[in-house]
Design a protein around this motif. Structure first.
Motif, PDB file in Angstrom:
ATOM      1  N   PRO A 352       9.755   1.736  -8.100  1.00  0.00           N
ATOM      2  CA  PRO A 352       8.655   2.176  -6.931  1.00  0.00           C
ATOM      3  C   PRO A 352       7.700   2.071  -8.216  1.00  0.00           C
ATOM      4  N   GLU A 353       6.756   3.108  -9.112  1.00  0.00           N
ATOM      5  CA  GLU A 353       5.448   2.414  -9.968  1.00  0.00           C
ATOM      6  C   GLU A 353       5.254   1.407 -10.218  1.00  0.00           C
ATOM      7  N   LEU A 354       6.004   0.959 -10.419  1.00  0.00           N
ATOM      8  CA  LEU A 354       5.883  -0.548 -11.355  1.00  0.00           C
ATOM      9  C   LEU A 354       5.499  -1.432  -9.910  1.00  0.00           C
ATOM     10  N   PHE A 355       6.427  -1.854  -8.354  1.00  0.00           N
ATOM     11  CA  PHE A 355       6.249  -2.309  -7.673  1.00  0.00           C
ATOM     12  C   PHE A 355       5.088  -2.499  -7.127  1.00  0.00           C
ATOM     13  N   TRP A 356       4.465  -0.558  -6.049  1.00  0.00           N
ATOM     14  CA  TRP A 356       3.411  -0.256  -5.595  1.00  0.00           C
ATOM     15  C   TRP A 356       2.420  -0.465  -6.391  1.00  0.00           C
ATOM     16  N   GLY A 357       2.241  -0.138  -7.691  1.00  0.00           N
ATOM     17  CA  GLY A 357       1.604   0.055  -9.013  1.00  0.00           C
ATOM     18  C   GLY A 357       0.460  -1.620  -9.096  1.00  0.00           C
ATOM     19  N   ILE A 358       1.313  -2.898  -9.279  1.00  0.00           N
ATOM     20  CA  ILE A 358       0.764  -3.756  -8.696  1.00  0.00           C
ATOM     21  C   ILE A 358      -0.035  -4.192  -7.517  1.00  0.00           C
ATOM     22  N   ILE A 359       1.154  -4.283  -6.666  1.00  0.00           N
ATOM     23  CA  ILE A 359       0.269  -4.265  -4.677  1.00  0.00           C
ATOM     24  C   ILE A 359      -1.229  -3.157  -4.779  1.00  0.00           C
ATOM     25  N   ALA A 360      -0.838  -2.036  -5.314  1.00  0.00           N
ATOM     26  CA  ALA A 360      -2.097  -1.516  -5.712  1.00  0.00           C
ATOM     27  C   ALA A 360      -3.552  -1.544  -5.926  1.00  0.00           C
ATOM     28  N   SER A 361      -2.536  -2.628  -7.275  1.00  0.00           N
ATOM     29  CA  SER A 361      -4.188  -2.366  -8.600  1.00  0.00           C
ATOM     30  C   SER A 361      -4.431  -4.244  -8.216  1.00  0.00           C
ATOM     31  N   MET A 362      -3.903  -4.925  -6.734  1.00  0.00           N
ATOM     32  CA  MET A 362      -4.926  -6.091  -6.689  1.00  0.00           C
ATOM     33  C   MET A 362      -6.373  -5.501  -5.518  1.00  0.00           C
ATOM     34  N   TRP A 363      -6.163  -5.094  -5.213  1.00  0.00           N
ATOM     35  CA  TRP A 363      -7.486  -4.041  -4.309  1.00  0.00           C
ATOM     36  C   TRP A 363      -8.674  -3.338  -5.748  1.00  0.00           C
TER      37      TRP A 363
END
Length: 501
Positions: A352-363
Motif C-alpha cells: 500500500p505504501e508503494l501504491f498510494w505513495g505514487i498516487i500522492a506524489s503526483m500532486w
C-alpha cells in the motif's frame, strides 16, 4: 473514510524529504527530455532502470513517474517556441502554439499549456485515487482465463493504437511475444530459443532489451537525421493570460481533462489519441473555427490538458491489473519486477505504501512542474543548442555503464548492442518498437495464464468462452480488431497516427 486514510498514507510517503527530492529529480529530468527532441521518456526511463536498484521501491517509482508526466509538460515548450514537439503527444500543440508565439503571445501559450496541464494532472490523480482501488478489488476475482483474455484485449488495443501499418504492429507484437519466451520453460524447465547459449537460459535481460530498442535505437536514428536547428532563444514575457484568455481556456481544459482521463487507460497511445481528439472536438464546437491553425488558445489548452490527464490515468491498468497501457508503463512494470514486486491487483494490499505513495506524489509533482516550466523556459530552449553528436554519445556511455552495473555481466552489453541495432533497423523499415516491448513484457504472463487455464480445464479451450468475463473481453477484442480493419477507420487512423520525426 478508507480513501482519506489511504491518501493520508500516500502523502506520508510522498512528502518524505528523500521522496520529494527524487520526485523533483524525476520532474526535472522529464521536463528536460521532453524539451530535447529525440530522447523521450521511454528511452530515459529505460536507461535509468539500473539506478533504481539502489533505491527503495516507492522512491524509484515516484522518480520514474515524475519523468513520464514531466515529459508531457516539457514537450510543449519547444512545440510552442520553435515548432519542434519534444514529445509526440505535443505535436498537435505546435499547430496553434507556434502561431501564437509568432504573434508575440508565446508567454500566454506557455501559461495556457502549463495551467491546463496542472489542472488536468490534479483531476486525473483524483480519478486514479477513486477508481484504481475498486478495479484492483474486482481484479482479485479474476482467474487465469480472465487474465489471458484481458491481455489479449490489451495487445489488440495496442495494435489498434500503434503508429503506422496494422500488419507491422501485429508483427511487432508477435516478435515481442517470441522474445518473451526465450529461456527455460515455465513448467518443464526445457530450454527454448537459447541456441545453445547458456546466458539465455535465464531469459533476456529486460533492461538491456528496453534500453537497446528505445534508447540506443532512437539515438542512432536522431544522429543520422540531425539537421541544423534554428533555435529561437529570447526572453519570453507576458506569462499571465488575460481574463478573455481564461474564459476561452476554461471549457477546452475541462473537456480535454475528461477526454484524457478516459482515453489514457487504453493500451497503446491513449495520451496521443486524447490530444488529437481534444483538438478535433474543440475545432468542431468552436464559434471561431477559422482561428484554429492560426493561433487559437483553445488549440493549446485542450490538447495539453488531454495528454497530461491521459499520461496519469495510464497508471490505472498498470497499478491495478499489471497490464501496461504504453511502453513507459511496461518499463514501470519492469522496475517493479526488478524490485521483487509482482505487478497486479495484489499490489494495493501487499504494497500500500508503494501504491498510494505514487498516487500522492503526483500532486506534488504537478506543482513542481508548474514552478519548473515557466521560470526556466530560457534554460530549456538554450539546451537545444547542444549538438546531438556531443549529447548522444555521452548518453550511450551512461546507458552502457548502467546496464553493466546490474549484473556485472558483459553479455548484457552484447544484448544491448544487438537490440539497439534491431531497434534501429525496425525504425528504418517503418516498424514501431512500442508493440514489441508490450509483447515482450506480456508474453511470459500470457503464456503462464494460458497454460494454467488449460491445465485447470483439463485441456478444454472453451473455458475462455464459458466464463462470462473472459468471453466478454474476447468479444470486445474481436470487435476492436474488426472496427480497426474497416477501410474508413483505417484511413482515418493513418491520418491521426503519423510517426513524428
Amino acid at each position: 473514510m478508507d480513501l482519506i486514510s489511504n491518501l493520508s498514507l500516500g502523502l506520508s510517503i510522498a512528502l518524505q524529504p528523500h521522496n520529494l527530492a527524487f520526485c523533483f529529480v524525476g520532474c526535472l529530468l522529464g521536463t528536460l527530455v521532453g524539451v530535447l527532441p529525440g530522447i523521450g521518456p521511454t528511452a530515459t526511463i529505460a536507461m535509468l532502470l539500473p539506478i533504481t536498484l539502489g533505491l527503495d521501491p516507492s522512491t524509484s517509482l515516484i522518480m520514474l513517474a515524475g519523468i513520464y508526466y514531466g515529459a508531457q509538460y516539457g514537450g510543449s515548450t519547444t512545440a510552442i517556441l520553435i515548432n519542434l514537439p519534444g514529445e509526440s503527444s505535443s505535436a498537435v500543440t505546435a499547430i496553434d502554439g507556434y502561431q501564437m508565439a509568432k504573434r508575440g503571445r508565446a508567454g500566454i501559450a506557455l501559461a495556457a499549456a502549463a495551467l491546463g496541464s496542472f489542472f488536468a494532472g490534479t483531476v486525473a490523480t483524483v480519478v486514479l485515487a477513486l477508481f484504481a482501488p475498486p478495479l484492483a478489488k474486482a481484479a482479485l476475482k479474476f482467474g487465469s482465463p480472465e487474465y489471458f483474455s484481458l491481455m489479449v484485449l490489451g495487445l489488440v488495443c495496442a495494435i489498434a493504437l500503434a503508429h503506422g501499418s496494422i500488419l507491422k504492429a501485429t508483427a511487432m507484437i508477435i516478435v515481442g511475444l517470441l522474445f518473451g519466451l526465450v529461456g527455460a520453460d515455465l513448467y518443464s524447465g526445457a530450454q527454448r530459443f537459447t541456441f545453445g547459449i547458456p546466458e539465455l537460459s535465464d531469459e533476456l535481460n529486460f533492461v538491456s532489451v528496453a534500453v537497446g530498442v528505445f534508447g540506443i535505437a532512437e539515438i542512432l536514428r536522431n544522429l543520422q537525421n540531425e539537421t541544423d536547428r534554428d533555435v529561437m532563444v529570447k526572453k519570453v514575457t507576458g506569462l499571465w493570460p488575460t481574463r478573455e484568455d481564461f474564459r476561452r481556456m476554461a471549457g477546452p481544459v475541462v473537456r480535454g481533462t475528461a477526454l484524457g482521463s478516459i482515453l489514457g487507460v487504453l493500451p497503446g497511445g491513449g495520451a496521443i489519441l486524447a490530444a488529437f481528439a481534444s483538438y478535433t472536438v474543440e475545432k468542431r464546437i468552436s464559434r471561431r473555427p477559422q482561428e484554429f491553425g492560426k493561433g487559437a488558445i483553445e488549440g493549446v489548452a485542450g490538447p495539453e490538458s488531454a495528454n497530461n490527464a491521459g499520461a496519469q490515468t495510464s497508471f490505472i491498468p498498470m497499478l491495478t491489473l499489471g497490464i501496461p497501457a504504453n511502453p513507459v508503463m511496461a518499463l514501470m512494470i519492469g522496475a517493479m519486477i526488478i524490485q521483487g514486486i509482482v505487478p497486479g491487483p495484489n499490489v494495493v494490499n501487499q504494497n500500500p505504501e508503494l501504491f498510494w505513495g505514487i498516487i500522492a506524489s503526483m500532486w506534488a509533482g504537478n506543482l513542481m512542474l508548474v514552478l519548473l516550466n515557466l521560470p526556466l523556459i530560457g534554460l530549456w530552449v538554450r539546451l537545444l543548442t547542444i549538438p546531438y553528436y556531443l549529447l548522444f554519445p555521452a548518453i550511450m556511455a551512461f546507458a552502457a555503464i548502467g546496464i553493466y552495473s546490474i549484473n556485472s555481466n558483459p553479455y548484457d552489453l552484447y544484448t544491448l548492442t544487438l537490440f539497439g541495432a534491431l531497434g534501429y533497423a525496425l525504425v528504418r523499415f517503418g516498424c514501431e518498437p512500442a508493440p514489441l516491448l508490450l509483447g515482450f513484457v506480456l508474453g511470459p504472463m500470457l503464456e503462464e495464464h494460458l497454460r494454467r487455464a488449460m491445465i485447470i480445464s483439463r485441456g478444454d479451450p472453451t473455458v475462455f468462452l464459458t466464463r462470462p468475463i473472459s468471453a466478454v473481453l474476447l468479444v470486445i477484442a474481436a470487435i476492436v480488431l474488426a472496427v480497426v480493419l474497416m477501410p474508413s477507420v483505417r484511413r482515418k487512423r493513418e491520418e491521426v497516427f503519423v510517426e513524428e520525426d
